[in-house]
Design an enzyme around this catalytic site. Structure first.
Site, PDB file in Angstrom:
ATOM      1  N   LYS A  93     -28.125  32.821   1.000  1.00 38.78           N
ATOM      2  CA  LYS A  93     -28.028  34.187   0.466  1.00 38.78           C
ATOM      3  C   LYS A  93     -29.431  34.764   0.320  1.00 38.78           C
ATOM      4  O   LYS A  93     -30.288  34.161  -0.344  1.00 38.78           O
ATOM      5  CB  LYS A  93     -27.341  34.189  -0.902  1.00 38.78           C
ATOM      6  CG  LYS A  93     -25.843  34.055  -0.834  1.00 38.78           C
ATOM      7  CD  LYS A  93     -25.240  34.315  -2.213  1.00 38.78           C
ATOM      8  CE  LYS A  93     -23.753  34.086  -2.225  1.00 38.78           C
ATOM      9  NZ  LYS A  93     -23.180  34.291  -3.573  1.00 38.78           N
TER      10      LYS A  93
ATOM     11  N   LYS B 241     -25.008  21.665  -4.272  1.00 38.04           N
ATOM     12  CA  LYS B 241     -24.932  23.032  -3.736  1.00 38.04           C
ATOM     13  C   LYS B 241     -24.613  22.995  -2.238  1.00 38.04           C
ATOM     14  O   LYS B 241     -23.794  23.771  -1.756  1.00 38.04           O
ATOM     15  CB  LYS B 241     -26.232  23.815  -3.994  1.00 38.04           C
ATOM     16  CG  LYS B 241     -26.119  25.227  -3.419  1.00 38.04           C
ATOM     17  CD  LYS B 241     -26.973  26.277  -4.064  1.00 38.04           C
ATOM     18  CE  LYS B 241     -26.619  27.654  -3.489  1.00 38.04           C
ATOM     19  NZ  LYS B 241     -27.478  28.734  -3.959  1.00 38.04           N
TER      20      LYS B 241
ATOM     21  N   ASN C 259     -20.869  30.042  -9.685  1.00 38.62           N
ATOM     22  CA  ASN C 259     -21.092  31.108 -10.667  1.00 38.62           C
ATOM     23  C   ASN C 259     -20.708  30.685 -12.083  1.00 38.62           C
ATOM     24  O   ASN C 259     -20.630  31.530 -12.970  1.00 38.62           O
ATOM     25  CB  ASN C 259     -20.296  32.365 -10.287  1.00 38.62           C
ATOM     26  CG  ASN C 259     -20.798  32.949  -8.988  1.00 38.62           C
ATOM     27  OD1 ASN C 259     -21.980  32.823  -8.675  1.00 38.62           O
ATOM     28  ND2 ASN C 259     -19.912  33.557  -8.223  1.00 38.62           N
TER      29      ASN C 259
ATOM     30  N   HIS D  70     -22.093  32.366 -15.153  1.00 40.01           N
ATOM     31  CA  HIS D  70     -22.788  33.561 -14.694  1.00 40.01           C
ATOM     32  C   HIS D  70     -22.078  34.868 -15.027  1.00 40.01           C
ATOM     33  O   HIS D  70     -22.704  35.917 -14.982  1.00 40.01           O
ATOM     34  CB  HIS D  70     -23.059  33.475 -13.191  1.00 40.01           C
ATOM     35  CG  HIS D  70     -24.224  32.582 -12.858  1.00 40.01           C
ATOM     36  ND1 HIS D  70     -24.237  31.238 -13.155  1.00 40.01           N
ATOM     37  CD2 HIS D  70     -25.433  32.839 -12.276  1.00 40.01           C
ATOM     38  CE1 HIS D  70     -25.386  30.711 -12.756  1.00 40.01           C
ATOM     39  NE2 HIS D  70     -26.130  31.664 -12.235  1.00 40.01           N
TER      40      HIS D  70
ATOM     41  N   HIS E 196     -33.358  34.602 -16.370  1.00 39.22           N
ATOM     42  CA  HIS E 196     -32.008  34.345 -15.869  1.00 39.22           C
ATOM     43  C   HIS E 196     -31.418  33.018 -16.384  1.00 39.22           C
ATOM     44  O   HIS E 196     -30.284  32.977 -16.873  1.00 39.22           O
ATOM     45  CB  HIS E 196     -32.031  34.388 -14.337  1.00 39.22           C
ATOM     46  CG  HIS E 196     -30.742  34.014 -13.696  1.00 39.22           C
ATOM     47  ND1 HIS E 196     -29.636  34.835 -13.744  1.00 39.22           N
ATOM     48  CD2 HIS E 196     -30.360  32.899 -13.018  1.00 39.22           C
ATOM     49  CE1 HIS E 196     -28.638  34.246 -13.111  1.00 39.22           C
ATOM     50  NE2 HIS E 196     -29.051  33.074 -12.656  1.00 39.22           N
TER      51      HIS E 196
HETATM   52  N1  LIG Z   1     -30.396  33.624  -3.094  1.00 36.79           N
HETATM   53  C1  LIG Z   1     -29.773  32.932  -4.018  1.00 36.79           C
HETATM   54  O1  LIG Z   1     -28.801  32.210  -3.747  1.00 36.79           O
HETATM   55  C2  LIG Z   1     -30.272  33.008  -5.434  1.00 36.79           C
HETATM   56  C3  LIG Z   1     -29.781  32.112  -6.390  1.00 36.79           C
HETATM   57  C4  LIG Z   1     -30.313  32.165  -7.675  1.00 36.79           C
HETATM   58  C5  LIG Z   1     -31.295  33.091  -8.000  1.00 36.79           C
HETATM   59  N2  LIG Z   1     -31.742  33.959  -7.030  1.00 36.79           N
HETATM   60  C6  LIG Z   1     -32.795  34.940  -7.325  1.00 36.79           C
HETATM   61  O2  LIG Z   1     -33.989  34.239  -7.653  1.00 36.79           O
HETATM   62  C7  LIG Z   1     -34.821  35.104  -8.436  1.00 36.79           C
HETATM   63  C8  LIG Z   1     -35.436  34.321  -9.552  1.00 36.79           C
HETATM   64  O3  LIG Z   1     -36.242  33.304  -9.014  1.00 36.79           O
HETATM   65  P1  LIG Z   1     -37.300  32.504  -9.908  1.00 36.79           P
HETATM   66  O4  LIG Z   1     -36.655  32.091 -11.165  1.00 36.79           O
HETATM   67  O5  LIG Z   1     -37.898  31.483  -9.035  1.00 36.79           O
HETATM   68  O6  LIG Z   1     -38.334  33.621 -10.330  1.00 36.79           O
HETATM   69  P2  LIG Z   1     -39.680  34.167  -9.636  1.00 36.79           P
HETATM   70  O7  LIG Z   1     -39.620  34.078  -8.176  1.00 36.79           O
HETATM   71  O8  LIG Z   1     -39.943  35.499 -10.246  1.00 36.79           O
HETATM   72  O9  LIG Z   1     -40.772  33.122 -10.168  1.00 36.79           O
HETATM   73  C9  LIG Z   1     -41.087  33.065 -11.533  1.00 36.79           C
HETATM   74  C10 LIG Z   1     -42.596  33.188 -11.765  1.00 36.79           C
HETATM   75  O10 LIG Z   1     -43.217  31.949 -11.449  1.00 36.79           O
HETATM   76  C11 LIG Z   1     -44.312  32.169 -10.578  1.00 36.79           C
HETATM   77  N3  LIG Z   1     -44.443  30.961  -9.793  1.00 36.79           N
HETATM   78  C12 LIG Z   1     -43.725  30.568  -8.726  1.00 36.79           C
HETATM   79  N4  LIG Z   1     -44.046  29.327  -8.381  1.00 36.79           N
HETATM   80  C13 LIG Z   1     -44.997  28.901  -9.233  1.00 36.79           C
HETATM   81  C14 LIG Z   1     -45.714  27.688  -9.393  1.00 36.79           C
HETATM   82  N5  LIG Z   1     -45.453  26.621  -8.646  1.00 36.79           N
HETATM   83  N6  LIG Z   1     -46.623  27.617 -10.379  1.00 36.79           N
HETATM   84  C15 LIG Z   1     -46.841  28.673 -11.203  1.00 36.79           C
HETATM   85  N7  LIG Z   1     -46.185  29.831 -11.118  1.00 36.79           N
HETATM   86  C16 LIG Z   1     -45.270  29.938 -10.141  1.00 36.79           C
HETATM   87  C17 LIG Z   1     -43.927  33.398  -9.818  1.00 36.79           C
HETATM   88  O11 LIG Z   1     -45.058  34.021  -9.246  1.00 36.79           O
HETATM   89  C18 LIG Z   1     -43.266  34.222 -10.913  1.00 36.79           C
HETATM   90  O12 LIG Z   1     -44.227  34.888 -11.683  1.00 36.79           O
HETATM   91  C19 LIG Z   1     -33.930  36.250  -8.888  1.00 36.79           C
HETATM   92  O13 LIG Z   1     -34.269  37.407  -8.178  1.00 36.79           O
HETATM   93  C20 LIG Z   1     -32.532  35.800  -8.519  1.00 36.79           C
HETATM   94  O14 LIG Z   1     -31.672  36.876  -8.195  1.00 36.79           O
HETATM   95  C21 LIG Z   1     -31.245  33.920  -5.770  1.00 36.79           C
HETATM   96 ZN   LIG Z   2     -28.131  31.497 -11.573  1.00 38.05          ZN
END
Ligand SMILES: NC(=O)c1ccc[n+]([C@@H]2O[C@H](COP(=O)([O-])OP(=O)(O)OC[C@H]3O[C@@H](n4cnc5c(N)ncnc54)[C@H](O)[C@@H]3O)[C@@H](O)[C@H]2O)c1
Ligand SMILES: [Zn+2]
Length: 361
Positions: free
Chosen positions: A143, A227, A245, A248, A265
């Site tokens: 996705k 997954k 989900n 969720h 989240h």
């Molecule tokens: N496609 C899918 O199936 C799916 C599933 C779940 C969530 N998502 C999406 O994922 C997003 C959230 O992702 P997230 O939680 O990774 O957040 P994010 O990508 O915003 O990362 C969180 C923070 O950590 C920082 N960061 C990343 N790697 C790091 C590292 N190794 N060391 C230090 N800092 C680091 C990033 O720059 C950011 O500031 C949402 O947009 C959500 O909708 C998508």
């Molecule tokens: Zn989630």
């Protein structure tokens, strides 16, 4: 190293889970990619930490490497950012035979993935997730997409990566709050599919919070395996994939009513998983001790288990109705029948949800 297979016919691929795997990215890419040029899409935070290693590894394997940054933050997961990517990719002459590496958390993965799905009708994508959430969830399953002013993830596509590299050493630099958020999704996998994994988490939670590599490798690879199994059975979420989900429905509603500032989240998912377990108890599907075990593990992971004081249950419920297909004041929920087994329950009455959210017994 653990390899997890995502079985999707000719779109099948592997998730490589190991410490130090980012340094071997070039070698792995050689095995899987036919082209010679790679565009790395990342953000300034992740680039500063791992951009150099990635670039060096790809170049050492003989790839021509270009890099484009997108700004850091969920608010930049938009079509505007993708449009910028199209322009820059055209400037450097990116071709259909070239590949994109998404290096970062879920925001980079979803945005770069959507770009890769649509640029010149699709170019090869490699996911290199660097947050715990991205390693166990967003990088696997195909996705990809961006947000729209009217809601999250409304614009998107299915675009499976060629391979995924989850290097648990990258988690050493991740803020603890993001580690806890990733743990929410990991706990979710135990609840929906695997009671033994749930028990393992009960025993090893502290090892994970201490970022011990073998524990992280086990948790990430088992999460990816669960997954992968679900996605292999139902790539496009026409049925069973919906169990991912779990927690969720409430989480999305909490996020929608303005909890974006309040919760990341995974924290909203913590509240949502506990609420769904309590709902299952109320509907006679789950025993009280099992719901309590779920709440206890979520709490030990440092995640919230209650909706914040001052938040209105009515408002959360109307956000749920807004989000979902509603039939006669009833909602569909993923509910546990036991730890390790969930069911998609249709027609859950709104009164029961209200009672759970307001803490009525
Ligand atoms: N496609 C899918 O199936 C799916 C599933 C779940 C969530 N998502 C999406 O994922 C997003 C959230 O992702 P997230 O939680 O990774 O957040 P994010 O990508 O915003 O990362 C969180 C923070 O950590 C920082 N960061 C990343 N790697 C790091 C590292 N190794 N060391 C230090 N800092 C680091 C990033 O720059 C950011 O500031 C949402 O947009 C959500 O909708 C998508
Ligand atoms: Zn989630």
């Amino acid at each position: 190293m653990t390899e997890v297979a995502v079985r999707l016919g000719e779109r099948s691929y592997k998730v490589y889970v190991a410490a130090g795997e980012v340094e071997r990215l070039g070698v792995t890419a050689r095995r899987h990619l036919t082209g010679n040029r790679i565009l790395v899409i990342t953000n300034p935070t992740v680039r500063a930490l791992y951009g150099g290693t990635v670039q060096k590894s790809l170049a050492a394997a003989g790839f021509v490497v270009c890099e484009i940054e997108i700004p850091d933050g969920e608010e930049f997961k938009t079509l505007d950012t993708v449009k910028e990517l199209y322009g820059k990719a055209l400037d450097i002459g990116l071709e259909r035979g070239d590949a994109v590496v998404a290096l970062g958390g879920g925001v980079v993965g979803d945005t770069a993935g959507f770009f890769a799905a649509t640029y010149k009708r699709g170019v090869a994508l490699v996911q290199v997730p660097t947050t715990l959430l991205a390693q166990v969830d967003s990088s696997v399953g195909g996705k990809v997409g961006v947000n729209h002013p009217r809601g999250k993830n409304l614009i998107g596509a299915f675009h499976q990566p060629r391979f995924v590299v989850a290097d648990v050493t990258t988690l050493n630099t991740l803020p603890v709050r993001e580690i806890r958020a990733g743990l929410a999704e990991i706990i979710k996998y135990g609840i929906i599919r695997d009671v033994r994994f749930f028990e393992w988490l009960e025993n090893r939670l502290q090892n994970l919070l201490n970022l011990e590599q073998t524990a992280l490798e086990h948790a990430v690879s088992l999460s990816c395996r669960i997954k992968a199994d679900v996605v292999s059975a139902d790539e496009r979420e026409e049925g069973i994939r919906a169990i991912l989900n779990y927690g969720h429905t409430v989480a999305h509603a909490l996020e929608a009513v303005g909890c974006y500032h309040h919760f990341v989240h995974g924290e909203a998912v913590g509240v949502g998983m506990v609420a769904a377990a309590r709902l299952a108890v109320r509907l006679g599907m789950l025993s009280v001790p099992e719901a309590e075990r779920i709440a206890a593990l979520v709490a030990r992971a440092g995640l919230p288990v209650e909706i914040p004081a001052g938040m209105d249950a009515e408002e959360i419920i109307s956000a749920m109705f807004h989000d979902k297909k509603v039939v006669e004041n009833r909602l569909t929920f993923v509910l546990p029948e036991a730890i390790g087994r969930v069911r998609i329950a249709h027609g859950v009455p709104v009164e029961s949800i209200n009672a759970v959210l307001t803490g009525a017994s």
